[in-house]
Design a protein around this motif. Sequence first.
Motif, short mmCIF file in Angstrom:
data_model
loop_
_atom_site.label_atom_id
_atom_site.label_comp_id
_atom_site.label_asym_id
_atom_site.label_seq_id
_atom_site.Cartn_x
_atom_site.Cartn_y
_atom_site.Cartn_z
N TYR A 210 6.82 -11.58 -94.07
CA TYR A 210 7.55 -10.20 -93.86
C TYR A 210 8.40 -10.49 -92.56
N ALA A 211 8.11 -11.00 -91.36
CA ALA A 211 8.83 -11.23 -90.15
C ALA A 211 9.91 -12.31 -90.71
N LEU A 212 9.73 -13.30 -91.46
CA LEU A 212 10.72 -14.20 -92.00
C LEU A 212 11.80 -13.39 -92.68
N PHE A 213 11.65 -12.50 -93.56
CA PHE A 213 12.53 -11.76 -94.26
C PHE A 213 13.69 -10.78 -93.24
N ASN A 214 12.70 -10.23 -92.30
CA ASN A 214 13.62 -9.02 -91.57
C ASN A 214 14.18 -9.94 -90.44
#
Length: 494
Positions: free
Chosen positions: A98-102
Amino acid sequence: MQNTPAAPEPTESELLQVRRHKLEELQKRGVAAFGGKFEVSHDPGALKANFTEGLDVRVAGRVLSRRVMGKATFFDLGDISGRIQCYLSKSDVGDEAYALFNDLLDIGDFAGVAGQTFVTKKGERSIHVKELTPLSKALRPLPDKWHGVTDREIKYRQRYLDLISNDRSREVFVTRSKMVAEIRHYLHNRDFLEVETPMMQDVPGGAAARPFETHFNALDQKMYLRIAPELYLKRLLVGGFNRVFELNRNFRNEGVSRRHNPEFTMLEAYWAYADFEQMADLVEGMICHLAEKFCGGLVIEHKDEEGNVTKTIDLTRPWKRTPYRDLVKAAAGEDWFTLSKAAKVERAQSLGVQEIHISEEHYELDQKVFEKLVEEKSFNPLFVTHCPKELVPLAKQNPADDSVVDVYELVINGQEISPGYSELNDPIVQRERLEHQAGEETQKIDEEFLLALEHGMPPAGGIGIGIDRLIMMLTGAESIRDVVLFPQLKRKEA
């Protein structure tokens, strides 16, 4: 209380630096920033258009928007087919993904998702993402999402940006592709055989135009990019092919304008034992079929960028057919063809035809009046028939009046869309016509074509259709550059 000044917008170089930094961070984490194969089950637009709830799907595309809402993010994936909303939850994919995408993926990056289709509370067709895969990092930002590509230089030179940001451009080019396929289908259904003839020719023939020159090293001889495929297609009539067509590129080393591109798409078709009237019927039926299939009917509205109707073209059949001379006389006076050249020039100038000179031949003066006062003002379909023989050296003379030939010129939207002929198949007259044309325009005579004609060519009808101009008319485009994916432009200096 003082207002806090807004933070300055980042410069382009700063944006590029941020994206490079994100690329490096992805690589440090072992993520393939420029990935490989990703199995897809649906295109974004097709999935949204033919939506089924509760379906397991795999979709890939460019990230076109993103809305972060704490532990959940909504984003759109899109391509030429359209876009679909995706819902990404931290609880589904985990904190790291999730953090990677955002944090590391930007608007414009490509990504693949696996998940299940659902409809949000607001009724939006969406994908509930269970797995997300970065596929390709975009190192430059996309055009502004609200304004897209407004600079025409960028629009034509970097067409990919126009296609990403401009729904109308995507629609035009998808429609063009489908129309071209339908033209082929229409002709195939009428027993026409598609063929390919040389693009590089020893003698450029089939039209009066300036060719592009090149050199064939293996044969050590000058060659030309073709200006038309006509003389080769007629060889096939000699060889016994009764219905043939070619839909491909022609090249003419002439001007560039709103209606002209030096490399353009042309349909030519030849039908043994037919005449120009039958060819006109064929073209009228084909264009009406395209309009009904792709434009919703026979009334075509052209609109400006604000959506206001600027022009309406009515393709309702039957289309008007009028002899060339009648049209010129209606525009320039009943006595036009009895006037001296000096009188013609004087009257033409009084009618607003300025680029005209007494040194020109009568038929050239007539044609300039026709182009300015008839062609440019004809928006609904008009078949201009029985043109002067000097204008069409490859057409058959009319048996009742040898000063004209059995042809039509189809004018729609103020420009010629299609010429059609009863083809000249007399090799003796054909040689005389070509020698006269060559003498005027210092071009070579295609002796191989005349040799073929002497072996006997059946009477036939022939047509040409400028595909780019046809698409302009049917889609409402105002410039040929808006229907050609990569129009010719002057080289950009470094």
